[in-house]
Design a protein around this motif. Structure first.
Motif, PDB file in Angstrom:
ATOM      1  N   ARG A  81       0.832  -1.210   0.000  1.00 42.39           N
ATOM      2  CA  ARG A  81       0.000   0.000   0.000  1.00 42.39           C
ATOM      3  C   ARG A  81       0.857   1.246   0.000  1.00 42.39           C
ATOM      4  O   ARG A  81       0.580   2.219  -0.690  1.00 42.39           O
ATOM      5  CB  ARG A  81      -0.902   0.027   1.230  1.00 42.39           C
ATOM      6  CG  ARG A  81      -2.037  -0.965   1.165  1.00 42.39           C
ATOM      7  CD  ARG A  81      -2.961  -0.748   2.353  1.00 42.39           C
ATOM      8  NE  ARG A  81      -3.854  -1.876   2.531  1.00 42.39           N
ATOM      9  CZ  ARG A  81      -4.518  -2.136   3.642  1.00 42.39           C
ATOM     10  NH1 ARG A  81      -4.361  -1.350   4.699  1.00 42.39           N
ATOM     11  NH2 ARG A  81      -5.317  -3.169   3.723  1.00 42.39           N
ATOM     12  N   LEU A  82       1.911   1.195   0.808  1.00 45.11           N
ATOM     13  CA  LEU A  82       2.751   2.368   0.931  1.00 45.11           C
ATOM     14  C   LEU A  82       3.546   2.585  -0.354  1.00 45.11           C
ATOM     15  O   LEU A  82       3.789   3.724  -0.760  1.00 45.11           O
ATOM     16  CB  LEU A  82       3.703   2.203   2.115  1.00 45.11           C
ATOM     17  CG  LEU A  82       4.316   3.500   2.585  1.00 45.11           C
ATOM     18  CD1 LEU A  82       3.304   4.309   3.367  1.00 45.11           C
ATOM     19  CD2 LEU A  82       5.538   3.240   3.432  1.00 45.11           C
ATOM     20  N   GLY A  83       3.935   1.487  -0.980  1.00 46.64           N
ATOM     21  CA  GLY A  83       4.642   1.607  -2.249  1.00 46.64           C
ATOM     22  C   GLY A  83       3.802   2.325  -3.287  1.00 46.64           C
ATOM     23  O   GLY A  83       4.313   3.093  -4.103  1.00 46.64           O
ATOM     24  N   ALA A  84       2.515   2.093  -3.223  1.00 44.45           N
ATOM     25  CA  ALA A  84       1.607   2.733  -4.171  1.00 44.45           C
ATOM     26  C   ALA A  84       1.412   4.210  -3.859  1.00 44.45           C
ATOM     27  O   ALA A  84       0.971   4.988  -4.710  1.00 44.45           O
ATOM     28  CB  ALA A  84       0.268   2.017  -4.174  1.00 44.45           C
ATOM     29  N   ALA A  85       1.741   4.595  -2.623  1.00 44.11           N
ATOM     30  CA  ALA A  85       1.512   5.981  -2.211  1.00 44.11           C
ATOM     31  C   ALA A  85       2.729   6.839  -2.535  1.00 44.11           C
ATOM     32  O   ALA A  85       3.854   6.486  -2.185  1.00 44.11           O
ATOM     33  CB  ALA A  85       1.237   6.033  -0.710  1.00 44.11           C
ATOM     34  N   THR A  86       2.503   7.935  -3.205  1.00 44.61           N
ATOM     35  CA  THR A  86       3.622   8.798  -3.569  1.00 44.61           C
ATOM     36  C   THR A  86       3.628  10.107  -2.800  1.00 44.61           C
ATOM     37  O   THR A  86       4.609  10.830  -2.838  1.00 44.61           O
ATOM     38  CB  THR A  86       3.574   9.125  -5.075  1.00 44.61           C
ATOM     39  OG1 THR A  86       2.278   9.661  -5.377  1.00 44.61           O
ATOM     40  CG2 THR A  86       3.815   7.878  -5.893  1.00 44.61           C
ATOM     41  N   ASP A  87       2.540  10.384  -2.106  1.00 43.36           N
ATOM     42  CA  ASP A  87       2.486  11.655  -1.380  1.00 43.36           C
ATOM     43  C   ASP A  87       2.076  11.423   0.079  1.00 43.36           C
ATOM     44  O   ASP A  87       1.818  10.293   0.501  1.00 43.36           O
ATOM     45  CB  ASP A  87       1.496  12.604  -2.052  1.00 43.36           C
ATOM     46  CG  ASP A  87       0.097  11.996  -2.116  1.00 43.36           C
ATOM     47  OD1 ASP A  87      -0.038  10.796  -1.760  1.00 43.36           O
ATOM     48  OD2 ASP A  87      -0.843  12.702  -2.500  1.00 43.36           O
ATOM     49  N   ARG A  88       2.014  12.501   0.817  1.00 40.14           N
ATOM     50  CA  ARG A  88       1.672  12.439   2.230  1.00 40.14           C
ATOM     51  C   ARG A  88       0.302  11.822   2.473  1.00 40.14           C
ATOM     52  O   ARG A  88       0.120  10.977   3.345  1.00 40.14           O
ATOM     53  CB  ARG A  88       1.681  13.850   2.822  1.00 40.14           C
ATOM     54  CG  ARG A  88       3.070  14.453   2.845  1.00 40.14           C
ATOM     55  CD  ARG A  88       3.032  15.822   3.500  1.00 40.14           C
ATOM     56  NE  ARG A  88       4.363  16.186   3.947  1.00 40.14           N
ATOM     57  CZ  ARG A  88       4.621  17.123   4.847  1.00 40.14           C
ATOM     58  NH1 ARG A  88       3.635  17.807   5.387  1.00 40.14           N
ATOM     59  NH2 ARG A  88       5.846  17.382   5.219  1.00 40.14           N
ATOM     60  N   ALA A  89      -0.650  12.251   1.678  1.00 42.61           N
ATOM     61  CA  ALA A  89      -2.016  11.744   1.869  1.00 42.61           C
ATOM     62  C   ALA A  89      -2.057  10.229   1.690  1.00 42.61           C
ATOM     63  O   ALA A  89      -2.695   9.509   2.466  1.00 42.61           O
ATOM     64  CB  ALA A  89      -2.967  12.418   0.881  1.00 42.61           C
ATOM     65  N   GLY A  90      -1.315   9.753   0.700  1.00 43.45           N
ATOM     66  CA  GLY A  90      -1.277   8.314   0.467  1.00 43.45           C
ATOM     67  C   GLY A  90      -0.631   7.577   1.629  1.00 43.45           C
ATOM     68  O   GLY A  90      -1.089   6.506   2.040  1.00 43.45           O
ATOM     69  N   ALA A  91       0.432   8.152   2.169  1.00 52.36           N
ATOM     70  CA  ALA A  91       1.118   7.529   3.293  1.00 52.36           C
ATOM     71  C   ALA A  91       0.197   7.456   4.512  1.00 52.36           C
ATOM     72  O   ALA A  91       0.119   6.436   5.204  1.00 52.36           O
ATOM     73  CB  ALA A  91       2.381   8.317   3.639  1.00 52.36           C
ATOM     74  N   VAL A  92      -0.498   8.556   4.758  1.00 50.40           N
ATOM     75  CA  VAL A  92      -1.429   8.594   5.885  1.00 50.40           C
ATOM     76  C   VAL A  92      -2.514   7.533   5.703  1.00 50.40           C
ATOM     77  O   VAL A  92      -2.851   6.784   6.628  1.00 50.40           O
ATOM     78  CB  VAL A  92      -2.065   9.991   6.007  1.00 50.40           C
ATOM     79  CG1 VAL A  92      -3.264   9.955   6.935  1.00 50.40           C
ATOM     80  CG2 VAL A  92      -1.029  10.997   6.496  1.00 50.40           C
TER      81      VAL A  92
END
Lengths: 185, 185
Positions: A81-92
């Motif tokens: 999931r985190l790999g797919a996230a590129t920004d802060r919102a995704g990480a959160v």
DNA sequence: CGCTCATGTGTACGCTCGTACACATGACGG
DNA sequence: CCGTCATGTGTACGAGCGTACACATGAGCG
């Protein structure tokens, strides 16, 4: 579905140890740590009682390995999931998902992470698992935030999800996200 | 110190029921819910085992009354602290104190509130206690904040203190305060 | 003072638990 | 093909538990 073993004993069963750990996790999620016994795990895994003492030195060892495996499995999903996230919102969002999955067990109300916290209070091996678990989400957040902020966001998420789970009047995922966004502003 | 009863039985002992509940709380804080038994409570209170079944219908009832009493006692202290607080900062400080006191038990590591959460997962009576407990701090915060903010601050505090307790690298009270102030800004 | 019965006690029962351990079994090297 | 021994099983033991319940006791009333 290679397996439908059920009745007949299996003389040679490589990987049984692994299945026992999985069965232990099922029992923990189902009955809580307090309801987790050698006999119950053996029953769920459909193996004789003696198999437990053959494969493990003690029940504590089973618990520790079960929680460790759960943490590893959760970490895999989390990293995806985190790999797919590129920004802060995704990480959160990824951290929210991680915490939520760990807090909400299968039968509606159970709280795997909280069971772990309690068990860890008296079992040093589990304490290490707990800390590694927490550290992981903090590390992930530190890719996007400074350390102090990462720590605070992590705690905020855990608190929000925990309250959300225990409340009669649960917060929606949107409300949780809103609170975190507000914090980050 | 009116009492040094120890050895001799006391035929008439009004208030023994109360002392048993206090003893139960001591045992919970000391050994956890899992280690709380009729015999251990009786031993701590220095009464015969039979006294437990005489005063209580079941162990669950003892647990429920013990947690209820603890919540009431905590509420008294909390209301005092909150009464002394006239501004937001004071209210926040009072809630931090409440959460901290409930999270940190006597023997270093124990976590009374978390024990309660786990126990409540399978005991409806305890669930009500848990929710009332949480509601109290939210109500208090609502004197100073709008409901949504109160809820978020409450969750933030719980998350921060929980992580602070479980971490190898605990946050200081100042850091917790700083995080909350940052949130409120 | 003596009777009575609420109050309080001691003990034992039935159960489940973790664990130990003697025994069964079948894979495999010779 | 057979003997060996790692692998796996069944059972039993002792401890600790919640709970029940027959019995002791002494406070209070008449």
């Amino acid at each position: 579905m290679t397996a439908e073993p059920s009745r007949r004993a299996r003389r040679h069963d490589p990987g049984r140890r692994d299945r026992l750990i999985d069965a232990a996790l099922t029992v923990i999620a189902d009955k809580g740590v307090a309801g987790t016994t050698h006999r119950e795990i053996a029953r769920v895994a459909d193996v004789p009682l003696g198999s437990m003492t053959y494969h493990f030195d003690s029940l504590d060892q089973v618990l520790a390995e079960a929680f460790t495996r759960h943490a590893e499995q959760a970490a895999t999903v989390f990293d995806q999931r985190l790999g797919a996230a590129t920004d802060r919102a995704g990480a959160v969002e990824a951290v929210i998902g991680l915490v939520r999955d760990d807090l909400i067990g299968s039968p509606g109300d159970l709280i795997l992470a909280v069971e772990l916290y309690v068990a860890a209070a008296r079992n040093p091996a589990l304490k290490a698992v707990t800390q590694a678990w927490m550290q992981r989400s903090r590390d992930a957040l530190e890719r996007h935030f400074d350390p102090a902020t990462a720590r605070e966001v992590d705690a905020l998420i855990e608190g929000l999800v925990l309250h959300s789970v225990l409340s009669t009047d649960p917060m929606t995922p949107d409300q949780i996200r809103h609170a975190i966004e507000r914090y980050l502003r």
